[in-house]
Motif scaffolding. Structure first.
Motif, PDB file in Angstrom:
ATOM      1  N   LEU A  40       0.833  -1.207   0.000  1.00 42.86           N
ATOM      2  CA  LEU A  40       0.000   0.000   0.000  1.00 42.86           C
ATOM      3  C   LEU A  40       0.867   1.256   0.000  1.00 42.86           C
ATOM      4  O   LEU A  40       0.594   2.220  -0.740  1.00 42.86           O
ATOM      5  CB  LEU A  40      -0.931  -0.008   1.218  1.00 42.86           C
ATOM      6  N   GLY A  41       1.917   1.257   0.822  1.00 45.60           N
ATOM      7  CA  GLY A  41       2.839   2.393   0.843  1.00 45.60           C
ATOM      8  C   GLY A  41       3.538   2.574  -0.500  1.00 45.60           C
ATOM      9  O   GLY A  41       3.755   3.706  -0.946  1.00 45.60           O
ATOM     10  N   THR A  42       3.874   1.459  -1.126  1.00 45.96           N
ATOM     11  CA  THR A  42       4.503   1.509  -2.453  1.00 45.96           C
ATOM     12  C   THR A  42       3.538   2.091  -3.483  1.00 45.96           C
ATOM     13  O   THR A  42       3.932   2.904  -4.324  1.00 45.96           O
ATOM     14  CB  THR A  42       4.929   0.095  -2.891  1.00 45.96           C
ATOM     15  N   LEU A  43       2.281   1.700  -3.390  1.00 47.34           N
ATOM     16  CA  LEU A  43       1.266   2.225  -4.309  1.00 47.34           C
ATOM     17  C   LEU A  43       1.063   3.721  -4.091  1.00 47.34           C
ATOM     18  O   LEU A  43       0.891   4.477  -5.061  1.00 47.34           O
ATOM     19  CB  LEU A  43      -0.050   1.469  -4.110  1.00 47.34           C
ATOM     20  N   LEU A  44       1.077   4.151  -2.850  1.00 45.79           N
ATOM     21  CA  LEU A  44       0.977   5.583  -2.560  1.00 45.79           C
ATOM     22  C   LEU A  44       2.139   6.345  -3.190  1.00 45.79           C
ATOM     23  O   LEU A  44       1.958   7.428  -3.750  1.00 45.79           O
ATOM     24  CB  LEU A  44       0.959   5.809  -1.043  1.00 45.79           C
ATOM     25  N   GLU A  54       1.830   8.156 -11.958  1.00 48.13           N
ATOM     26  CA  GLU A  54       0.936   9.119 -11.320  1.00 48.13           C
ATOM     27  C   GLU A  54      -0.534   8.808 -11.604  1.00 48.13           C
ATOM     28  O   GLU A  54      -0.930   8.590 -12.746  1.00 48.13           O
ATOM     29  CB  GLU A  54       1.274  10.522 -11.822  1.00 48.13           C
ATOM     30  N   ASN A  55      -1.310   8.791 -10.517  1.00 50.58           N
ATOM     31  CA  ASN A  55      -2.762   8.601 -10.620  1.00 50.58           C
ATOM     32  C   ASN A  55      -3.378   9.355  -9.445  1.00 50.58           C
ATOM     33  O   ASN A  55      -3.530   8.804  -8.350  1.00 50.58           O
ATOM     34  CB  ASN A  55      -3.117   7.120 -10.578  1.00 50.58           C
ATOM     35  N   ILE A  56      -3.727  10.596  -9.671  1.00 49.28           N
ATOM     36  CA  ILE A  56      -4.156  11.475  -8.586  1.00 49.28           C
ATOM     37  C   ILE A  56      -5.424  10.974  -7.906  1.00 49.28           C
ATOM     38  O   ILE A  56      -5.551  11.062  -6.680  1.00 49.28           O
ATOM     39  CB  ILE A  56      -4.371  12.916  -9.111  1.00 49.28           C
ATOM     40  N   VAL A  57      -6.357  10.431  -8.690  1.00 49.41           N
ATOM     41  CA  VAL A  57      -7.608   9.945  -8.106  1.00 49.41           C
ATOM     42  C   VAL A  57      -7.346   8.792  -7.141  1.00 49.41           C
ATOM     43  O   VAL A  57      -7.802   8.792  -5.989  1.00 49.41           O
ATOM     44  CB  VAL A  57      -8.592   9.499  -9.210  1.00 49.41           C
ATOM     45  N   LEU A  58      -6.600   7.795  -7.582  1.00 48.90           N
ATOM     46  CA  LEU A  58      -6.287   6.643  -6.733  1.00 48.90           C
ATOM     47  C   LEU A  58      -5.470   7.066  -5.524  1.00 48.90           C
ATOM     48  O   LEU A  58      -5.739   6.633  -4.393  1.00 48.90           O
ATOM     49  CB  LEU A  58      -5.529   5.585  -7.543  1.00 48.90           C
ATOM     50  N   PHE A  59      -4.471   7.922  -5.757  1.00 49.23           N
ATOM     51  CA  PHE A  59      -3.638   8.388  -4.649  1.00 49.23           C
ATOM     52  C   PHE A  59      -4.468   9.118  -3.599  1.00 49.23           C
ATOM     53  O   PHE A  59      -4.304   8.886  -2.395  1.00 49.23           O
ATOM     54  CB  PHE A  59      -2.533   9.316  -5.155  1.00 49.23           C
ATOM     55  N   THR A  60      -5.367   9.987  -4.044  1.00 49.65           N
ATOM     56  CA  THR A  60      -6.187  10.768  -3.102  1.00 49.65           C
ATOM     57  C   THR A  60      -7.079   9.870  -2.264  1.00 49.65           C
ATOM     58  O   THR A  60      -7.205  10.053  -1.046  1.00 49.65           O
ATOM     59  CB  THR A  60      -7.048  11.786  -3.876  1.00 49.65           C
ATOM     60  N   ILE A  61      -7.686   8.873  -2.898  1.00 55.41           N
ATOM     61  CA  ILE A  61      -8.566   7.951  -2.170  1.00 55.41           C
ATOM     62  C   ILE A  61      -7.776   7.186  -1.107  1.00 55.41           C
ATOM     63  O   ILE A  61      -8.179   7.119   0.065  1.00 55.41           O
ATOM     64  CB  ILE A  61      -9.239   6.962  -3.147  1.00 55.41           C
ATOM     65  N   LEU A  62      -6.639   6.615  -1.507  1.00 56.87           N
ATOM     66  CA  LEU A  62      -5.814   5.853  -0.560  1.00 56.87           C
ATOM     67  C   LEU A  62      -5.254   6.750   0.530  1.00 56.87           C
ATOM     68  O   LEU A  62      -5.215   6.365   1.710  1.00 56.87           O
ATOM     69  CB  LEU A  62      -4.674   5.159  -1.315  1.00 56.87           C
ATOM     70  N   ASP A  63      -4.829   7.942   0.160  1.00 55.99           N
ATOM     71  CA  ASP A  63      -4.252   8.881   1.109  1.00 55.99           C
ATOM     72  C   ASP A  63      -5.262   9.282   2.185  1.00 55.99           C
ATOM     73  O   ASP A  63      -4.936   9.334   3.373  1.00 55.99           O
ATOM     74  CB  ASP A  63      -3.759  10.123   0.361  1.00 55.99           C
ATOM     75  N   TYR A 110       2.203   1.623   8.815  1.00 61.22           N
ATOM     76  CA  TYR A 110       3.418   1.250   8.096  1.00 61.22           C
ATOM     77  C   TYR A 110       3.377   1.676   6.635  1.00 61.22           C
ATOM     78  O   TYR A 110       4.420   1.957   6.043  1.00 61.22           O
ATOM     79  CB  TYR A 110       3.675  -0.252   8.192  1.00 61.22           C
ATOM     80  N   SER A 111       2.192   1.739   6.055  1.00 59.18           N
ATOM     81  CA  SER A 111       2.106   2.196   4.664  1.00 59.18           C
ATOM     82  C   SER A 111       2.618   3.629   4.548  1.00 59.18           C
ATOM     83  O   SER A 111       3.315   3.970   3.582  1.00 59.18           O
ATOM     84  CB  SER A 111       0.666   2.112   4.160  1.00 59.18           C
ATOM     85  N   ARG A 112       2.309   4.455   5.542  1.00 61.93           N
ATOM     86  CA  ARG A 112       2.787   5.835   5.513  1.00 61.93           C
ATOM     87  C   ARG A 112       4.294   5.901   5.716  1.00 61.93           C
ATOM     88  O   ARG A 112       4.994   6.666   5.031  1.00 61.93           O
ATOM     89  CB  ARG A 112       2.066   6.654   6.587  1.00 61.93           C
ATOM     90  N   LEU A 118      10.410   5.492   0.777  1.00 61.84           N
ATOM     91  CA  LEU A 118      10.577   5.425  -0.674  1.00 61.84           C
ATOM     92  C   LEU A 118      10.778   6.811  -1.279  1.00 61.84           C
ATOM     93  O   LEU A 118      11.495   6.964  -2.272  1.00 61.84           O
ATOM     94  CB  LEU A 118       9.364   4.742  -1.308  1.00 61.84           C
ATOM     95  N   LEU A 119      10.165   7.809  -0.679  1.00 63.32           N
ATOM     96  CA  LEU A 119      10.342   9.176  -1.167  1.00 63.32           C
ATOM     97  C   LEU A 119      11.772   9.675  -0.968  1.00 63.32           C
ATOM     98  O   LEU A 119      12.195  10.635  -1.622  1.00 63.32           O
ATOM     99  CB  LEU A 119       9.363  10.119  -0.460  1.00 63.32           C
TER     100      LEU A 119
END
Length: 223
Positions: A40-44, A54-63, A110-112, A118-119
């Motif tokens: 999940l953290g990797t996907l973020l 980049e996928n802003i919609v998916l990122f925003t939902i998960l975030d 842990y995802s965060r 990764l950043l």
């Protein structure tokens, strides 16, 4: 009578059972963090703005979901999840039931931390992976995780310490573990020495995990 005969020998079986329950809850949390929280953290990381996938919609939902879970006071989350916990394990009481909200918190936390690790991977590594024609799987496992492995271990160590703390809290709601033992046999029976002893046990566990985690992170850090 000495301390061992007064407390340890008297409650030895209950104490070992409580320690085993704590290890079970922390183990479930760790498994959830690694198997679900890390992906999940990797996907973020991959879907955030400016990244290759980049996928802003998916990122925003998960975030938003991760932020909501992380902002929940843990005891309130346990209560809030009672219907879901009953649906999954058939009861809202006991060690197994307490592991459900613990696993949810572990995934979000842990995802965060994984995302932040990764950043910190240098842009040069990302550019090198792209120039070498690495596919998504190769990019993640041969570049990202290799470069961020020390930070990922540190994040997992920090998360594990938090899981231990949360596992003691669920003792208040019948989740078992060392927290429940300290409340039932130490606090409620006014045996302060026994309660202090269980606190010392938890401090030793935390210090040992922190030391081993930091040691492993230093070994993996090749920078």
């Amino acid at each position: 009578m000495n301390f061992y005969e007064t407390y340890i020998a008297k409650y030895e079986s209950e104490m070992w059972e409580a320690i085993g329950q704590t290890f079970f809850m922390v183990g479930v949390s760790l498994a959830a963090a690694i198997l679900i929280g890390l992906p999940l953290g990797t996907l973020l990381y991959l879907t955030r703005k400016g990244q290759k996938y980049e996928n802003i919609v998916l990122f925003t939902i998960l975030d938003v979901i991760v932020n909501i879970i992380r902002s929940f006071p843990f005891l309130l989350l346990v209560v809030f999840m009672i219907p879901l916990t009953r649906m999954i394990v058939g009861t809202a009481l006991g060690t197994t039931a307490a592991s459900i909200p613990l696993a949810v918190v572990a995934i979000a936390s842990y995802s965060r931390l994984a995302e932040q690790s990764l950043l910190e991977v240098p842009k040069g590594v990302v550019e090198a992976a792209s120039s070498m024609g690495a596919n998504l799987f190769q990019f993640i496992y041969k570049f990202l995780y290799v470069e961020a492995r020390s930070g990922l271990v540190r994040g997992l160590t920090l998360s594990t310490v938090s899981f231990i703390s949360y596992s003691t809290v669920v003792g208040v709601v019948g989740g078992g573990g060392i927290g429940d033992f300290a409340i039932r046999y130490g606090y409620q029976r006014y045996e302060t020495e026994l309660m202090v002893f269980t606190i010392v046990i938890m401090i030793v566990f935390v210090q040992l995990i922190q030391y081993l985690g930091n040691l492993l992170a230093r070994i993996l850090d090749k920078r």
